[in-house]
Design a protein around this motif. Structure first.
Motif, PDB file in Angstrom:
ATOM      1  N   ILE B  93     -34.183  23.393 -55.318  1.00  0.00           N
ATOM      2  CA  ILE B  93     -34.179  24.814 -54.912  1.00  0.00           C
ATOM      3  C   ILE B  93     -35.175  25.593 -55.773  1.00  0.00           C
ATOM      4  O   ILE B  93     -36.019  26.328 -55.257  1.00  0.00           O
ATOM      5  CB  ILE B  93     -32.767  25.430 -55.074  1.00  0.00           C
ATOM      6  CG1 ILE B  93     -31.749  24.737 -54.157  1.00  0.00           C
ATOM      7  CG2 ILE B  93     -32.804  26.942 -54.791  1.00  0.00           C
ATOM      8  CD1 ILE B  93     -30.292  25.201 -54.365  1.00  0.00           C
ATOM      9  N   LEU B  94     -35.070  25.410 -57.075  1.00  0.00           N
ATOM     10  CA  LEU B  94     -35.922  26.182 -57.985  1.00  0.00           C
ATOM     11  C   LEU B  94     -37.381  25.785 -57.842  1.00  0.00           C
ATOM     12  O   LEU B  94     -38.278  26.631 -57.811  1.00  0.00           O
ATOM     13  CB  LEU B  94     -35.447  25.991 -59.426  1.00  0.00           C
ATOM     14  CG  LEU B  94     -34.079  26.638 -59.718  1.00  0.00           C
ATOM     15  CD1 LEU B  94     -33.507  26.137 -61.034  1.00  0.00           C
ATOM     16  CD2 LEU B  94     -34.203  28.168 -59.742  1.00  0.00           C
ATOM     17  N   SER B  96     -38.838  24.560 -55.227  1.00  0.00           N
ATOM     18  CA  SER B  96     -39.432  25.057 -53.977  1.00  0.00           C
ATOM     19  C   SER B  96     -39.565  26.572 -54.011  1.00  0.00           C
ATOM     20  O   SER B  96     -40.411  27.131 -53.327  1.00  0.00           O
ATOM     21  CB  SER B  96     -38.654  24.567 -52.757  1.00  0.00           C
ATOM     22  OG  SER B  96     -37.336  25.028 -52.789  1.00  0.00           O
ATOM     23  N   GLY B  97     -38.757  27.247 -54.825  1.00  0.00           N
ATOM     24  CA  GLY B  97     -38.916  28.690 -54.978  1.00  0.00           C
ATOM     25  C   GLY B  97     -40.165  29.056 -55.762  1.00  0.00           C
ATOM     26  O   GLY B  97     -40.890  29.976 -55.398  1.00  0.00           O
ATOM     27  N   PHE B  98     -40.430  28.328 -56.837  1.00  0.00           N
ATOM     28  CA  PHE B  98     -41.669  28.584 -57.593  1.00  0.00           C
ATOM     29  C   PHE B  98     -42.889  28.254 -56.731  1.00  0.00           C
ATOM     30  O   PHE B  98     -43.908  28.918 -56.803  1.00  0.00           O
ATOM     31  CB  PHE B  98     -41.701  27.748 -58.876  1.00  0.00           C
ATOM     32  CG  PHE B  98     -40.783  28.247 -59.976  1.00  0.00           C
ATOM     33  CD1 PHE B  98     -40.756  29.588 -60.323  1.00  0.00           C
ATOM     34  CD2 PHE B  98     -39.954  27.374 -60.661  1.00  0.00           C
ATOM     35  CE1 PHE B  98     -39.917  30.055 -61.341  1.00  0.00           C
ATOM     36  CE2 PHE B  98     -39.119  27.824 -61.686  1.00  0.00           C
ATOM     37  CZ  PHE B  98     -39.094  29.170 -62.028  1.00  0.00           C
ATOM     38  N   GLY B  99     -42.776  27.213 -55.919  1.00  0.00           N
ATOM     39  CA  GLY B  99     -43.835  26.892 -54.960  1.00  0.00           C
ATOM     40  C   GLY B  99     -45.200  26.673 -55.576  1.00  0.00           C
ATOM     41  O   GLY B  99     -46.217  27.133 -55.045  1.00  0.00           O
ATOM     42  N   ILE B 100     -45.237  25.949 -56.667  1.00  0.00           N
ATOM     43  CA  ILE B 100     -46.526  25.717 -57.320  1.00  0.00           C
ATOM     44  C   ILE B 100     -47.070  24.337 -56.942  1.00  0.00           C
ATOM     45  O   ILE B 100     -46.336  23.479 -56.468  1.00  0.00           O
ATOM     46  CB  ILE B 100     -46.396  25.827 -58.852  1.00  0.00           C
ATOM     47  CG1 ILE B 100     -45.390  24.779 -59.366  1.00  0.00           C
ATOM     48  CG2 ILE B 100     -45.962  27.204 -59.275  1.00  0.00           C
ATOM     49  CD1 ILE B 100     -45.934  23.889 -60.391  1.00  0.00           C
ATOM     50  N   VAL B 101     -48.367  24.154 -57.170  1.00  0.00           N
ATOM     51  CA  VAL B 101     -48.998  22.857 -56.950  1.00  0.00           C
ATOM     52  C   VAL B 101     -49.645  22.472 -58.275  1.00  0.00           C
ATOM     53  O   VAL B 101     -50.658  23.045 -58.659  1.00  0.00           O
ATOM     54  CB  VAL B 101     -50.070  22.942 -55.845  1.00  0.00           C
ATOM     55  CG1 VAL B 101     -50.596  21.552 -55.524  1.00  0.00           C
ATOM     56  CG2 VAL B 101     -49.509  23.595 -54.602  1.00  0.00           C
ATOM     57  N   PHE B 357     -43.509  20.180 -58.348  1.00  0.00           N
ATOM     58  CA  PHE B 357     -42.929  20.346 -59.688  1.00  0.00           C
ATOM     59  C   PHE B 357     -41.670  19.487 -59.760  1.00  0.00           C
ATOM     60  O   PHE B 357     -40.550  19.978 -59.862  1.00  0.00           O
ATOM     61  CB  PHE B 357     -42.595  21.825 -59.898  1.00  0.00           C
ATOM     62  CG  PHE B 357     -42.275  22.218 -61.318  1.00  0.00           C
ATOM     63  CD1 PHE B 357     -42.209  21.285 -62.352  1.00  0.00           C
ATOM     64  CD2 PHE B 357     -42.049  23.555 -61.628  1.00  0.00           C
ATOM     65  CE1 PHE B 357     -41.919  21.668 -63.654  1.00  0.00           C
ATOM     66  CE2 PHE B 357     -41.748  23.957 -62.927  1.00  0.00           C
ATOM     67  CZ  PHE B 357     -41.677  23.013 -63.938  1.00  0.00           C
TER      68      PHE B 357
END
Lengths: 507, 507
Positions: B93-94, B96-101, B357
Motif C-alpha cells: 500500500i505504502l 504504491s502510494g509513494f509511486g516512485i521508480v 520500492f
C-alpha cells in the motif's frame, strides 16, 4: 500480526497515502539528504523480536519519507511521468491481498482472463489495428510486461530466434553459431538506453543509426544500413523504432521504416512507452500511422494512464513467434485446459515464470476514470505543456529547442551551454522543481515534462517562476562577481546572447 | 476519484482483504470455472464514463473472486508456497502510494538505501558469507530482483559476458562470434524450467546433467561434462546448482560442484528459491555448506519469509561483473553523486531500468515479525510437513518416494502410476485441495507442499483425510466397475500392489 491489527495498520496506511498525496506540494520535490543518510540511521541487524506497527509507521514518516523523491508531485518534471492514481493503488491492495502468482490459467483463471479483457479494452481505446486483439481471429494479442525494458527485450529475443530458425532452414549448410555471429539489429541514436541494453543482453549488436536533424529515424537511414550490412554478409533481424524518444519525444517514421522492414523480413518493434497513450486522441491520429504494419509495440500505462508502475502493455501481431522461442515446459506446470482454448498461458509471453495480478489495477483504474477520464488526463498534460511552452517563448532569454511534443518541452537559456548547466545545478540545489538535462549535437538543453497525478496551471506557473527567477539571480551574481573581478566587458559579451541587460537583471 | 473517496475505497479494500484472508478456508482452493468464464461476463469495451467504486468492489466479489485460485489457503499444496502477510500487504500500500521508480539513488535515496539495509539484514539472518554484504569491503552485495527467473538470467548473462571477455583476452586471434559459438553452461536435469529458459534467452546451451539416483547433482557429473566439452573445444561458462529442486526439493552438492567450477573458472550460481530461507535455521546448517565458494545465489522471499511476490533476493560475490556487463548509460540518467559512494545504482544490477520500492514491504515485514517470527513460520511449515509425512507412512496404501525436505513431501499410491494419476484427477475435480504431480524415472508422484499464510495441523489432517478417502472411494468404484465387467481377477491383481482388499475398501 492478526487480521484485526491489519485492519488498523492498513487503514492507517491508506490515510497516510491520502494525506501524502493531498499535501504533496508541501514537500520539496527533491529530498535534502546525502548518500548514506539512511544507512546511518537504521540498525545493522533485523530485530529479533516483533515491533509494533505504530512504531514502524512513525519510522516511515521519520526516515523513509525524507529520502523520497516525490514522483507524484506536480513539481516533478524529470524523465517522463509515472502517475499513480487512487483507484490503481486500491488495485494494488486487492492484488496483494489475493497474493496469487498467475503463470498459467489454472493458477487463477481471473488473472489470465482479466488481462485478456483489459488488453483488448486498451487496444480498442488506443485504436490499434484489430490483429492485435485477442478477440480477433489469428495469433495476435496483448500482454502486460513489467517494464518497457522487458517488452523490448522480449521482442528482440523473439526476433532473434525467428531469424535463426529461418536462416537455418534456408542455409542448412551453416552452423547455428555462424548464423548467430552474423545477426544485426537497428534502432535510432535517440532511442532509450534499454534498447541498447537489450542488444547487450541478447548478444546481438544493435546499431544506433543517426536520426535526422529533427531527431527522427526514417526508412532511408535504415535502408542504407541494411543494404550495407547485407552486402557484408550480415543478417538483419529487428528494428526498434520509437514513438516518443526519451530526449525530445521525437516520433520515428513508422511508415517508411515498415516498408524497409517488410522488404528484408526484419521484425519491426515500436517502443511507444510514453507517446502510446496519445493514440487514443483524435488530434494525435497521425501518431498511429503505420502501426498496422508493425510486428509488436509497447506502451507504459504509468506514463499516461494513471496505472501504477509496473505495467507495460505489449502487443504482438503473432504471439506464437514469442511462445515458440521461449517455451520450456515441465510436468508440474501442465494443466488440464492447456492449449485447448483461446486463453493464453502468458508465462510463455514473457521473461520470468511468475507474474503478479497486474490486470486488476488496470481494470479498476479504467472503470473508475472511464475512457473520458483517461483522455482528459492526457489532454490536461498536453495543455499544461502548451502553457509552459508559451511562457518560455515569451521570455527572450530562453529558447525552445525542439517542437513541444505531448507533455514535453525542451528548452534552454540562450547562449553557452554553461548558463543552462549552471541554471540546472542551481535548481537542483534549491530542490523546488526537478528536471533533467539532455544534449543534442553539442547543445545542452533542459527537459520540462508535465508529471504528477494532478498537476494544475498554477503548478506550471510555479515552475516557470522558479526557472526564470533563478536565471535572473544567476546572471545577477555573475555580474557582481565579474564586476568585482573587473571582467565586466567579457561578461557583457557573454550575456549578450541571452539578451540580458543590467536593467533586466534588476527585476 | 478524490482523496475522500480513496479513503473510503481503500479502507473497504483493506477490510475486503482481511475478510478474504480470515475466511479463506470457506473457499474451495480451486475455482469452479471453465476457460472463458470471465470473457463472457465482461463488456467488450472500456466504459466511456466513470463508474462508482462500490460497483467495482461488488464486481470483484462477483466475477473476480470466483476465478481466483486461493494461493493463501492452507489447502493449497501445489508448486511451492507463495505467502503473503499482513505487514507485507501494508508495504505494498505504502509503496504504491509513494509511486516512485527507483532506478538510481537520486530517484529516491530511501529506495536504494533501504534495499541495501534489508539485503544486509537478510544476508546476516541467513548466515551468508560476509563477502555478500554491502557493508563489507569489496564488490559484493545483494539486490532485489523481481523473480527467481530474472536472478538466474542475470547470473547467466553476466557469466556469459565475463567468459567472452576473458577468452578474447587469452585468444585475441578468435572472433567474438567464434567464442560465443563455443560457450556452454550446466545445470541438473532436476532444475527449474527457468534455468533452461535462461539458456534459451541467452543463446547459450545449458546442458541438463543427470542427477544421481537421489536426484542430487554432484561434482563428478559436472567434471565429466566439462572435461568432455573442453576436449571438444567448448568453453564452460556457468553451472546453475539448485538448493531445493522443484520436483523433490533435492539439494545439489555445492561443495563438490564448487571445486570443479574453481578449477575451470566456471561461475557457480545457486538457485535456492525455496530452500534458501532454511539457511537461517541451525538445524538446517548443512544446507549452507559450500556457499562461501559460490559466485551468486538467489532466494524468493515469498516462498518462506512472508513477503509478497514479487521479491527475489539475489547476492553477488562481485557485483562489478554484472555492472560491467549491463551498463549502458545516458546523460538523462546521470546524477551528481553517481559513482562517488558505496551506494549502488541498482539499475545496473538487473534486466529492466525501472524498479519498484520493494524494500519497503521487506522492511515492514521483517520488523513486524522479527527474526524469531520468521524462523517460527518456517519451522511451522516444516513441522506440518512432518505431520503429513507420518500420516502417509502410517497408511500402507501409500509410499513416500523421496525424503521429506522442509515443507515438501513427495508420495504416491503404491502400484501403477494410473492409480496416482486418477487420484490426482479426482482431487482436482473436487477442488478441496490442490497438488501437482511430478515424475522421476517413469514413476509418477504427488507433491504435497505446506503453503498458505497460516496453515495449522487441522489443515494437514483435512488434506490427508481428503486424499485417503478419495483413494478409498476411487478403488471402491473401480472394484464395482470391474465386478460389473467381470474383470475382477484382473483388478485384484492390479490392486494387490496397493495392499487393498475388499475389506479395506468397505471402510
Amino acid at each position: 500480526m492478526d487480521a484485526k491489527e491489519f485492519r488498523e495498520f492498513g487503514k492507517a496506511a491508506v490515510d497516510y497515502v491520502a494525506d501524502y498525496l493531498e499535501n504533496i506540494r508541501e514537500n520539496d520535490v527533491l529530498p535534502s539528504v546525502d548518500p548514506g543518510y539512511l544507512l546511518q540511521q537504521l540498525p545493522k541487524q533485523m530485530p529479533e523480536a516483533p515491533e509494533a506497527w505504530r512504531e514502524i509507521l512513525t519510522d516511515i514518516d521519520r526516515v523513509i519519507r525524507p529520502g523520497i523523491t516525490h514522483w507524484q508531485s506536480p513539481n516533478m518534471h524529470a524523465y517522463y511521468p509515472t502517475c499513480v492514481s487512487y483507484p490503481s493503488i486500491v488495485g494494488e491492495i486487492l492484488s496483494s491481498g489475493f497474493g496469487i502468482v498467475g503463470f498459467s490459467w489454472i493458477c487463477s483463471p481471473a488473472c489470465t482472463e482479466l488481462e485478456v479483457v483489459v488488453m483488448d479494452w486498451l487496444a480498442k481505446f488506443l485504436k490499434l489495428p484489430s490483429h492485435f486483439l485477442h478477440e480477433s481471429e489469428g495469433p495476435g494479442g496483448g500482454v502486460i510486461q513489467g517494464s518497457a525494458s522487458e517488452a523490448v527485450l522480449v521482442a528482440v529475443l523473439a526476433a532473434r530466434e525467428q531469424a535463426v530458425r529461418r536462416e537455418r532452414e534456408c542455409h542448412p549448410e551453416q552452423s547455428e553459431s555462424e548464423i548467430r555471429g552474423k545477426l544485426i539489429a537497428y534502432s535510432s541514436d535517440q532511442s532509450n538506453s534499454c534498447i541498447e541494453k537489450a542488444g547487450v543482453l541478447a548478444a546481438m549488436p544493435i546499431k544506433l543509426l543517426p536520426a535526422g536533424d529533427d531527431l527522427v529515424l526514417r526508412g532511408a537511414a535504415l535502408k542504407e544500413a541494411i543494404e550495407r550490412d547485407v552486402a557484408a554478409g550480415l543478417i538483419p533481424v529487428i528494428c526498434v523504432a520509437t514513438l516518443g524518444t526519451t530526449g525530445t519525444c521525437a516520433y520515428d517514421d513508422i511508415e517508411s521504416l515498415s516498408s524497409i522492414c517488410e522488404q528484408h523480413q526484419v521484425w519491426l518493434h515500436v517502443d511507444a512507452a510514453y507517446a502510446g497513450g496519445a493514440f487514443a486522441l483524435d488530434e494525435c491520429a497521425e501518431l498511429r500511422r503505420g502501426l498496422d504494419r508493425v510486428d509488436s509495440l509497447n506502451f507504459n500505462l504509468h506514463k499516461f494512464m494513471l496505472v501504477n508502475f509496473d505495467c507495460s502493455a505489449m502487443w504482438l501481431r503473432d504471439a506464437n513467434k514469442v511462445i515458440d522461442s521461449f517455451n520450456v515446459d515441465r510436468i508440474y506446470l501442465k494443466h488440464k485446459h492447456e492449449g485447448q482454448t483461446q486463453i493464453p498461458d502468458f508465462r510463455h509471453w514473457q521473461i520470468p515464470l511468475g507474474r503478479r495480478f497486474r490486470a486488476l489495477k488496470v481494470w479498476i483504474t479504467f472503470r473508475t476514470l472511464g475512457a473520458e477520464g483517461l483522455r482528459a488526463h492526457m489532454r490536461k498534460h498536453i495543455d499544461l505543456a502548451i502553457q509552459f511552452e508559451n511562457l518560455v517563448k515569451a521570455d527572450e532569454r530562453f529558447e525552445v529547442v525542439a517542437p513541444r511534443a505531448l507533455g514535453l518541452v525542451c528548452f534552454r537559456a540562450k547562449g553557452d551551454n554553461e548558463v543552462t548547466s549552471q541554471l540546472l545545478q542551481r535548481l537542483m540545489e534549491r530542490k523546488k522543481i526537478y528536471m533533467v538535462k539532455a544534449e543534442h549535437r553539442g547543445q545542452l538543453f533542459l527537459r520540462f515534462v508535465v508529471c504528477g497525478m494532478d498537476p494544475k496551471p498554477s503548478d506550471i506557473q510555479f515552475a516557470w517562476t522558479e526557472i526564470e527567477t533563478q536565471l535572473t539571480s544567476l546572471c545577477a551574481e555573475q555580474l557582481v562577481n565579474a564586476r568585482k573581478a573587473g571582467e565586466l566587458s567579457e561578461l557583457t559579451h557573454h550575456l549578450s546572447g541571452l539578451h540580458l541587460t543590467n536593467e533586466t537583471l534588476q527585476r
